[in-house]
Motif scaffolding. Structure first.
Motif, PDB file in Angstrom:
ATOM      1  N   LEU A   8     -11.495  -0.420   5.679  1.00 45.87           N
ATOM      2  CA  LEU A   8     -10.946   0.914   5.946  1.00 45.87           C
ATOM      3  C   LEU A   8      -9.574   0.837   6.610  1.00 45.87           C
ATOM      4  N   ASN A   9      -9.387  -0.125   7.514  1.00 46.06           N
ATOM      5  CA  ASN A   9      -8.085  -0.285   8.163  1.00 46.06           C
ATOM      6  C   ASN A   9      -7.014  -0.708   7.168  1.00 46.06           C
ATOM      7  N   ILE A  10      -7.357  -1.577   6.230  1.00 48.12           N
ATOM      8  CA  ILE A  10      -6.379  -1.985   5.198  1.00 48.12           C
ATOM      9  C   ILE A  10      -5.999  -0.783   4.344  1.00 48.12           C
ATOM     10  N   LEU A  11      -6.997  -0.006   3.904  1.00 49.10           N
ATOM     11  CA  LEU A  11      -6.698   1.206   3.132  1.00 49.10           C
ATOM     12  C   LEU A  11      -5.890   2.201   3.958  1.00 49.10           C
ATOM     13  N   TRP A  12      -6.214   2.310   5.236  1.00 52.17           N
ATOM     14  CA  TRP A  12      -5.503   3.202   6.149  1.00 52.17           C
ATOM     15  C   TRP A  12      -4.020   2.863   6.196  1.00 52.17           C
ATOM     16  N   ILE A  13      -3.714   1.583   6.348  1.00 52.01           N
ATOM     17  CA  ILE A  13      -2.317   1.145   6.422  1.00 52.01           C
ATOM     18  C   ILE A  13      -1.593   1.475   5.129  1.00 52.01           C
ATOM     19  N   VAL A  14      -2.247   1.228   4.000  1.00 58.31           N
ATOM     20  CA  VAL A  14      -1.630   1.474   2.697  1.00 58.31           C
ATOM     21  C   VAL A  14      -1.382   2.963   2.470  1.00 58.31           C
ATOM     22  N   PHE A  15      -2.312   3.811   2.880  1.00 54.58           N
ATOM     23  CA  PHE A  15      -2.220   5.236   2.602  1.00 54.58           C
ATOM     24  C   PHE A  15      -1.692   6.072   3.755  1.00 54.58           C
ATOM     25  N   GLY A  16      -0.761   5.543   4.525  1.00 54.70           N
ATOM     26  CA  GLY A  16      -0.040   6.369   5.484  1.00 54.70           C
ATOM     27  C   GLY A  16      -0.207   6.037   6.950  1.00 54.70           C
ATOM     28  N   GLY A  17      -1.140   5.196   7.292  1.00 49.08           N
ATOM     29  CA  GLY A  17      -1.331   4.866   8.704  1.00 49.08           C
ATOM     30  C   GLY A  17      -0.146   4.127   9.291  1.00 49.08           C
ATOM     31  N   GLY A  95       2.713  15.598  12.594  1.00 50.57           N
ATOM     32  CA  GLY A  95       2.700  14.534  11.589  1.00 50.57           C
ATOM     33  C   GLY A  95       1.289  14.148  11.197  1.00 50.57           C
ATOM     34  N   HIS A  96       0.405  14.013  12.188  1.00 48.38           N
ATOM     35  CA  HIS A  96      -0.991  13.684  11.891  1.00 48.38           C
ATOM     36  C   HIS A  96      -1.680  14.821  11.142  1.00 48.38           C
ATOM     37  N   LEU A  97      -1.389  16.060  11.490  1.00 47.43           N
ATOM     38  CA  LEU A  97      -2.010  17.195  10.804  1.00 47.43           C
ATOM     39  C   LEU A  97      -1.555  17.286   9.349  1.00 47.43           C
ATOM     40  N   ILE A  98      -0.275  17.049   9.092  1.00 52.20           N
ATOM     41  CA  ILE A  98       0.231  17.071   7.713  1.00 52.20           C
ATOM     42  C   ILE A  98      -0.420  15.960   6.899  1.00 52.20           C
ATOM     43  N   ALA A  99      -0.506  14.770   7.486  1.00 59.46           N
ATOM     44  CA  ALA A  99      -1.159  13.653   6.789  1.00 59.46           C
ATOM     45  C   ALA A  99      -2.632  13.955   6.540  1.00 59.46           C
ATOM     46  N   ALA A 100      -3.305  14.582   7.514  1.00 60.67           N
ATOM     47  CA  ALA A 100      -4.719  14.926   7.342  1.00 60.67           C
ATOM     48  C   ALA A 100      -4.906  15.925   6.212  1.00 60.67           C
ATOM     49  N   LEU A 101      -4.046  16.919   6.147  1.00 66.13           N
ATOM     50  CA  LEU A 101      -4.152  17.903   5.068  1.00 66.13           C
ATOM     51  C   LEU A 101      -3.927  17.257   3.708  1.00 66.13           C
ATOM     52  N   ALA A 102      -2.950  16.380   3.616  1.00 60.65           N
ATOM     53  CA  ALA A 102      -2.678  15.703   2.342  1.00 60.65           C
ATOM     54  C   ALA A 102      -3.845  14.820   1.923  1.00 60.65           C
ATOM     55  N   LEU A 103      -4.461  14.149   2.870  1.00 60.29           N
ATOM     56  CA  LEU A 103      -5.575  13.252   2.541  1.00 60.29           C
ATOM     57  C   LEU A 103      -6.866  14.010   2.287  1.00 60.29           C
ATOM     58  N   ALA A 104      -7.067  15.151   2.922  1.00 59.37           N
ATOM     59  CA  ALA A 104      -8.306  15.917   2.767  1.00 59.37           C
ATOM     60  C   ALA A 104      -8.444  16.537   1.384  1.00 59.37           C
ATOM     61  N   ILE A 105      -7.365  16.585   0.631  1.00 65.14           N
ATOM     62  CA  ILE A 105      -7.421  17.156  -0.713  1.00 65.14           C
ATOM     63  C   ILE A 105      -8.343  16.336  -1.613  1.00 65.14           C
ATOM     64  N   THR A 106      -8.374  15.031  -1.396  1.00 66.15           N
ATOM     65  CA  THR A 106      -9.215  14.164  -2.208  1.00 66.15           C
ATOM     66  C   THR A 106     -10.489  13.815  -1.443  1.00 66.15           C
ATOM     67  N   ILE A 107     -11.543  13.564  -2.151  1.00 69.22           N
ATOM     68  CA  ILE A 107     -12.810  13.188  -1.517  1.00 69.22           C
ATOM     69  C   ILE A 107     -12.671  11.827  -0.847  1.00 69.22           C
ATOM     70  N   VAL A 108     -11.967  10.914  -1.490  1.00 73.35           N
ATOM     71  CA  VAL A 108     -11.794   9.568  -0.952  1.00 73.35           C
ATOM     72  C   VAL A 108     -10.991   9.600   0.342  1.00 73.35           C
ATOM     73  N   LEU A 117      -7.008  13.601  12.248  1.00 71.97           N
ATOM     74  CA  LEU A 117      -7.307  14.729  13.135  1.00 71.97           C
ATOM     75  C   LEU A 117      -7.636  14.242  14.546  1.00 71.97           C
ATOM     76  N   LYS A 118      -8.386  13.149  14.649  1.00 70.92           N
ATOM     77  CA  LYS A 118      -8.664  12.582  15.975  1.00 70.92           C
ATOM     78  C   LYS A 118      -7.371  12.121  16.635  1.00 70.92           C
ATOM     79  N   LEU A 119      -6.493  11.507  15.865  1.00 70.78           N
ATOM     80  CA  LEU A 119      -5.219  11.032  16.409  1.00 70.78           C
ATOM     81  C   LEU A 119      -4.303  12.197  16.781  1.00 70.78           C
ATOM     82  N   ALA A 120      -4.408  13.314  16.075  1.00 73.22           N
ATOM     83  CA  ALA A 120      -3.603  14.490  16.426  1.00 73.22           C
ATOM     84  C   ALA A 120      -3.999  14.996  17.815  1.00 73.22           C
ATOM     85  N   GLY A 121      -5.278  14.990  18.116  1.00 71.24           N
ATOM     86  CA  GLY A 121      -5.725  15.392  19.453  1.00 71.24           C
ATOM     87  C   GLY A 121      -5.220  14.449  20.528  1.00 71.24           C
TER      88      GLY A 121
END
Length: 134
Positions: A8-17, A95-108, A117-121
């Protein structure tokens, strides 16, 4: 690190983390340059590392971990968090909220959106937090 959080961390880094971790690093460096902002820089560096590898870790109040209050968990920590919110917290949270919205569009992307969202808090109120293994 167990296999699932590592994956999950590897995917996280690739997809915007990585981009958000860089944002935290920039905030930390700007705060460190001012000298007065060193307490915020320390917190931002810690959260930047957490933002880079959020799976398998969690942020908790330092007082809950140590069992005692300190400068960052008392009134000065509150004042520090308010100053942080005004100077840098709001744009990192956005920035975290925008990334969360973009990622929430897909199930994956839903687990990654939840992490954002946790990081936005945390972006709004980082002083007095410590990162511990989950």
């Amino acid at each position: 690190m167990p296999v699932v959080p590592l994956f999950l961390n590897i995917l996280w880094i690739v997809f915007g983390g990585l981009g958000m971790a860089v944002g935290w690093l920039i905030a930390a460096v700007v705060m460190a340059i001012t000298i007065i902002g060193l307490p915020w820089a320390r917190a931002a560096f810690n959260i930047a590392a957490y933002t880079l590898l959020p799976f398998g870790q969690r942020a908790v109040d330092r007082e809950a971990v140590t069992g005692r209050g300190d400068i960052g968990t008392g009134v000065l920590g509150l004042i520090g968090n308010v100053i942080w919110l005004v100077l840098a917290g709001w744009w990192l949270a956005i920035g975290h909220l925008i990334a969360a919205l973009a990622l929430a569009i897909t199930i994956v992307g839903i687990p990654f959106a939840w992490a954002h969202l946790k990081l936005a808090g945390i972006a709004l109120w980082p002083i007095g937090k410590v990162i511990v293994p989950a």
